[in-house]
Design a protein around this motif. Structure first.
Motif, short mmCIF file in Angstrom:
data_model
loop_
_atom_site.label_atom_id
_atom_site.label_comp_id
_atom_site.label_asym_id
_atom_site.label_seq_id
_atom_site.Cartn_x
_atom_site.Cartn_y
_atom_site.Cartn_z
N HIS A 278 0.83 -1.21 0.00
CA HIS A 278 0.00 0.00 0.00
C HIS A 278 0.86 1.26 0.00
O HIS A 278 0.55 2.23 -0.71
CB HIS A 278 -0.91 0.00 1.22
N GLN A 279 1.94 1.26 0.76
CA GLN A 279 2.82 2.43 0.78
C GLN A 279 3.55 2.61 -0.55
O GLN A 279 3.73 3.74 -1.01
CB GLN A 279 3.81 2.34 1.95
N LEU A 280 3.94 1.51 -1.18
CA LEU A 280 4.55 1.63 -2.50
C LEU A 280 3.56 2.21 -3.50
O LEU A 280 3.92 3.04 -4.35
CB LEU A 280 5.04 0.25 -2.98
N HIS A 281 2.31 1.79 -3.39
CA HIS A 281 1.26 2.37 -4.23
C HIS A 281 1.12 3.86 -3.97
O HIS A 281 0.96 4.66 -4.90
CB HIS A 281 -0.05 1.64 -3.95
N ASN A 282 1.16 4.26 -2.70
CA ASN A 282 1.07 5.68 -2.35
C ASN A 282 2.23 6.49 -2.92
O ASN A 282 2.06 7.61 -3.40
CB ASN A 282 1.00 5.86 -0.84
N PHE A 283 3.44 5.92 -2.85
CA PHE A 283 4.60 6.61 -3.43
C PHE A 283 4.42 6.77 -4.94
O PHE A 283 4.70 7.82 -5.52
CB PHE A 283 5.89 5.83 -3.15
N LYS A 284 3.97 5.71 -5.59
CA LYS A 284 3.80 5.73 -7.05
C LYS A 284 2.75 6.74 -7.47
O LYS A 284 2.92 7.46 -8.47
CB LYS A 284 3.44 4.34 -7.55
N SER A 285 1.65 6.82 -6.73
CA SER A 285 0.57 7.75 -7.07
C SER A 285 0.88 9.19 -6.67
O SER A 285 0.25 10.12 -7.15
CB SER A 285 -0.73 7.31 -6.39
N GLY A 286 1.86 9.36 -5.76
CA GLY A 286 2.20 10.69 -5.28
C GLY A 286 1.42 11.11 -4.06
O GLY A 286 1.63 12.21 -3.55
N SER A 287 0.53 10.25 -3.55
CA SER A 287 -0.22 10.62 -2.35
C SER A 287 0.68 10.61 -1.12
O SER A 287 0.36 11.26 -0.12
CB SER A 287 -1.42 9.69 -2.15
#
Length: 267
Positions: free
Chosen positions: A115-124
């Motif tokens: 989930h945190q990797l997804h957040n980094f990728k999305s910029g959130s």
């Protein structure tokens, strides 16, 4: 530990090399399994919700990304080992980083890491180095990397004995008069977290990293717009610098002393 962050120059100097290494590692792992190369990120970070005209598209994109995360298969730790090769430069090959500005990932929950990797990728969640590292990853890559680090064991840290009493009281009891709940209510008595609720493992985490993140939360930084991401900024706002230093030190020393349920905050 103070509020200062360790210098990021070494990481910045090596960022391009790390990104290339990560891309190569992912491609190697995917070729081994006959998969196609991961698709690149499609959009930059959305602006905060204050700009209502941009908020709706950003929310839709985030929801779509969360659905993709939920539909990904459980991570494969063996595949994740190859994909995580570039991560080892900062976080340690087994997830136990030696530089305290970078968090330990060993033993962290798979879904939390993904989930945190997804957040980094999305910029959130804002971090220029991690944006570059996460951009080439597919959702399955994120789960595989998470599964690999989840299979490792975090090495115990050491707390400053002078800070243990204050840190322990806040961690286990909180301070109701100031609106501070006990940390263990979400992160567990031994700091192992709650994977179902996506509350991260804290046990043995570097005090320097914990203090830096608590200071960020205190100053209003959040890791996304979802309700779950608003919990820590609201809590940390009530902490003073001494609270943060004591909690960070206590968390570094927090670990299970043996295979039983006993907990130790090492002096």
């Amino acid at each position: 530990m103070s509020f200062r962050l360790a210098g990021f120059r070494p990481a910045v100097v090596n960022a391009v090399a790390l990104i290339l290494a990560l891309s190569a590692g992912v491609a190697l792992a995917q070729n081994t399994k006959g998969q196609t190369a991961p698709t690149p990120a499609t959009t930059a970070a959305a602006k905060p919700a204050a700009a209502s005209t941009a908020a709706a598209p950003a929310a839709s994109a985030a929801a779509a990304g969360d659905n993709d995360m939920a539909s990904a298969k459980p991570g494969d730790a063996t595949a994740g080992q190859a994909k995580a090769a570039a991560c080892g430069a900062c976080h340690g090959m087994d997830g136990n980083s030696t530089d305290p500005q970078y968090p330990k990932l060993a033993g962290q929950h798979e879904m939390y890491i993904a989930h945190q990797l997804h957040n980094f990728k999305s910029g959130s969640r804002q971090n220029p180095i991690m944006l570059g590292m996460a951009t080439p990853l597919s959702d399955q890559d994120m789960h595989d990397i998470g599964a690999y680090f989840a299979s490792k064991r975090s090495l115990p840290g050491v707390a400053d004995q002078a800070l243990v009493d204050r840190g322990q009281k806040l961690y286990r009891e909180g301070d109701p008069a100031r609106g501070i709940p006990a940390c263990m209510a979400c992160h567990g008595m031994d700091g192992r977290g709650n994977p179902g609720a996506m509350y991260p493992q804290l046990t043995s985490q570097h005090a320097q990293y914990v203090e830096a993140k608590l200071k960020d939360f205190h100053d209003g930084v959040s890791w996304g717009n979802e309700p779950h991401a608003q919990i820590m900024p609201a809590i940390a706002k009530q902490l003073d610098p001494q609270d943060i230093a004591a909690l960070a030190s206590y968390i570094e020393g927090l670990h299970v002393a043996d295979n039983n349920a006993s907990v130790a905050a090492s002096p």
